[in-house]
Structures are given as C-alpha cells and as structure tokens.
Design a protein around this motif. Structure first.
Motif, PDB file in Angstrom:
ATOM      1  N   THR A   1       1.235  -0.787 -12.876  1.00  0.00           N
ATOM      2  CA  THR A   1       0.446  -0.556 -11.666  1.00  0.00           C
ATOM      3  C   THR A   1       0.210   0.924 -11.403  1.00  0.00           C
TER       4      THR A   1
ATOM      5  N   TYR B   1      -5.112   7.425  -2.622  1.00  0.00           N
ATOM      6  CA  TYR B   1      -4.695   6.154  -3.212  1.00  0.00           C
ATOM      7  C   TYR B   1      -4.614   5.047  -2.161  1.00  0.00           C
TER       8      TYR B   1
ATOM      9  N   VAL C   1       0.834  -1.198   0.000  1.00  0.00           N
ATOM     10  CA  VAL C   1       0.000   0.000   0.000  1.00  0.00           C
ATOM     11  C   VAL C   1       0.869   1.249   0.000  1.00  0.00           C
TER      12      VAL C   1
ATOM     13  N   GLN D   1      -6.565   1.283  -2.253  1.00  0.00           N
ATOM     14  CA  GLN D   1      -5.941  -0.032  -2.195  1.00  0.00           C
ATOM     15  C   GLN D   1      -6.506  -0.893  -1.070  1.00  0.00           C
TER      16      GLN D   1
ATOM     17  N   PHE E   1      -1.783  -6.800  -5.437  1.00  0.00           N
ATOM     18  CA  PHE E   1      -1.536  -5.361  -5.478  1.00  0.00           C
ATOM     19  C   PHE E   1      -0.818  -4.923  -6.754  1.00  0.00           C
TER      20      PHE E   1
ATOM     21  N   ILE F   1       2.541   1.849  -3.542  1.00  0.00           N
ATOM     22  CA  ILE F   1       1.628   2.346  -4.572  1.00  0.00           C
ATOM     23  C   ILE F   1       1.170   3.760  -4.243  1.00  0.00           C
TER      24      ILE F   1
END
Length: 382
Positions: A309, A91, A49, A95, A280, A52
């Motif tokens: 991603t 974001y 997490v 996630q 993920f 990203i």
C-alpha cells in the motif's frame, strides 16, 4: 402492483392488517458527503486515511545529482507547513477524493525558468479543470467561496498545478478514491452505529405495537390519551431503560422490527469495517477488527501494509514530482523514496545484508549496488 401485503391471523381470532414494504437503500454519492461520512464520522475510515497519509508522508526522499534544491523545497515547502505536513495533506486528499493538487509558486523575474519557491496543497473539491480542444487540461480553476483563481499552463509546457490522481476507469480527469469504492460499506457501518444509538435512546427496545381487544373493541378517547401519556413519560428514553410495563385491559405487545440477533448486527458491522479496510489496503489486524486471521502476527501485517500500500503510492508520487519539477530545473531530477530510512523494513534489510555477506561469487561493489549503496571503486579505476 400494490406495495402492501395483507394477511389475517386466524389462530387468535383477531383480524389485523400487516403492512410490509422494503424501501430502496439510500447511498452516499458525492465526494464531499463521502469525505464527511467516511472519515469525519467514521472511525475505520479515519484511521485508514491517517495510517496511509502519515506513513507515506514520513518517507524521506533521495535525489539524483543536482536535485539538492528540490529536496530542500520539499523539506520546507512554505512558511505555514513542514514537508511532512504538506505531504500528509497531499496523501490524505488522495485517499478521500482520489485527486491531489500541489500549487508551485514561481517568481517571474525575467530570468531562466526556476524551481518553485514555495509549494501549497489545494483542496480537490475546489479545483476544476479547464479542458482544451484536444481533451487535455489547459489549466485549473480554484474557487474559495466567491473568490476564484485561474492557473494556466505556461508556454514551456509547465503547469503551476500538479494533478496527481488514482486510476478511474470511467473518467478522464477525475481519480477514483478508495473511500468512494468503500462508500456502501461506510454507509452500512454508519447506519449500524446510528441504529444502535437510537435503540439505546429508545430504552434498548425495538419498535412495536400495542394490540387492544379480542373482539374488535375500541378504546375510549380518555383511555387512549392516558395510555399515550404513560408511554411517553414512563417508557421512552435511555433514563427509563429496564422499566417494566404493566399491560391491562386486554393489551398485548407485538414487536414490529427485527432484533439485533435476527440481523446479526455485530457481525454485519465487522464485515463492513473489513470491507472499508480492504478498499484502503490496510490489513484489518492493524485496525483491531476481530475475526481476521489473514496474517499470523502484527509484524507480518505491518510489512504487507508497507509493501502493498504505502511504497507503491510513494513511488508513484515521487515519479510525478520528478516530472513536474524537472521542467523547471536545469537538469533531470529523479526523486525516489529512501528505503533505508523506513524502520518497518529493517528485518528485510537485515536478511538482504546477510545474503550478500555470504555471496562469495560477486564483488564488493556489486554487493553494494544490490544493497542500494554507491560503489567504493569509481568507474575507470583498477
């Protein structure tokens, strides 16, 4: 059918009953528990997490002509957060929950519709949609403890709440989070850690039973109490790890659980970690998970992480923000990620510029357009 199986050991001559029952697996279901187990209590989920959210939030925006106010708003959204902090929370919620909400604060001064003055993130677990007769949300309820706030869509069609969600095949108004898809792997990974800790606390020995007597003899109450006390005081806890146990009077130790080798314990945790990373979209090599040779080096894995991603996620978020803010703008706002500001894509840009430099069959303005730069010659000029 009776759930227990019985069998008799004839080789030793000692009758005993072996009880065997495999219970149903218990999985984490609701999103609040998943966020707690998958990110707060799991290092792999936490790192995925963070990778990203921080990478996507660090991408700068570029806007079409007339979008300067939108860029300034996203750079300084509210007095409590910077633009990067706001988008990192945006974001991150996406996630862990599959949904992300932004609340735009608008001053109703009776003038023409204006852009929001401030933007805040809303926790997804506190937001519920208000569904209209046609099945589309008319507004949103936001509840904190016993206090609630209702945000309704305005007459011009603008909603003060932007709902950005990931695709869910079985729900109309709820997104499917990567953490939800990796829920079973998270439970396996956390259960393995809990089992290892419990094993260490139990002197690194699996559970078992002390078998007494060969001919059906029974211990006296005094013998039983003394044995139980010695086991609790001398052979329980991490401080007693490695202490030898002296068995007397016909006592024999029978293990009653699988050993780590039998369960292939370490490999099972690594497999669960790889499955979490897969959900993920983070290459396992970037998380230090052994046994993954998908990419030849870290640089190649990092490039795949950005291309597969991060950038698709940022591109979708930019289009949603553009549609949301354009309703309250004098003209159309187009927000796109500024790829030139991403250092991870430097090698790709160098290769592109080298190819364009050697392309003699196109003009300089065409080369600049392919490189994402404005033309030197204005349209209409010779």
């Amino acid at each position: 059918m009776f759930p227990f199986k019985t069998r008799e050991a004839k080789a030793s001559g000692v009758p005993f009953v072996a009880l065997s029952q495999l219970g149903t697996a218990r999985w984490t279901r609701d999103k609040i528990s998943l966020a707690r187990e998958g990110m707060v209590n799991n290092a792999i989920g936490y790192r995925c997490v963070r990778l990203i959210a921080e990478a996507a939030a660090g991408v700068r925006w570029k806007a079409s002509e007339g979008g300067e106010d939108a860029l300034a708003l996203l750079d300084n959204p509210n007095p409590e957060q910077s633009g990067i902090e706001l988008m990192e929370a945006f974001y991150g919620h996406l996630q862990t929950n599959g949904n992300a909400y932004l609340h735009g604060v608008v001053l109703d001064d009776g003038a023409q519709p204006q852009l929001p003055r401030q933007i805040y993130t809303l926790r997804p677990d506190r937001v519920t949609p208000i569904i209209g007769a046609h099945g589309w949300p008319l507004g949103w309820n936001y509840k904190v403890d016993r206090m609630g706030k209702r945000f309704m869509r305005e007459a011009d069609g603008w909603s003060p709440v932007l709902h950005f969600k990931l695709f869910h095949p079985l729900h109309d108004h709820d997104g499917l989070a990567p953490l939800e898809a990796a829920g079973k792997a998270v439970d396996v990974h956390n259960a393995g850690a809990a089992w290892a800790k419990a094993l260490i606390d139990n002197s690194a020995r699996p559970s078992g039973a002390l078998v007494y007597g060969k001919g059906g003899d029974r211990m006296t109450p005094e013998q039983f109490s003394r044995l139980k006390q010695e086991l609790e005081e001398l052979h329980t806890g991490a401080s007693n790890a490695g202490r030898p146990m002296l068995l007397e009077g016909g006592l024999d130790w029978k293990p009653m659980s699988l050993t780590p080798a039998d369960m292939d314990f370490i490999a099972a945790r690594h497999d669960a970690a790889r499955e979490i990373a897969l959900a993920f979209g983070v290459p396992p090599m970037m998380l230090g998970i052994p046994g993954d040779n998908t990419y030849s080096n870290y640089k190649e894995a990092n490039m795949a992480f950005w291309r597969l991603t991060v950038l698709p996620l940022v591109e979708k978020a930019g289009r949603s923000l553009s549609n949301w803010l354009s309703v309250r703008s004098q003209g159309r706002i187009e927000l796109r990620p500024d790829l030139e500001s991403i250092t991870a894509l430097t090698s790709e840009r160098d290769a592109l510029w080298a190819r364009l430099e050697n392309a003699s069959y196109i003009s300089d303005d065409e080369k600049r357009e392919l490189a994402g730069l404005p033309p030197v010659t204005k349209r209409g000029e010779v």
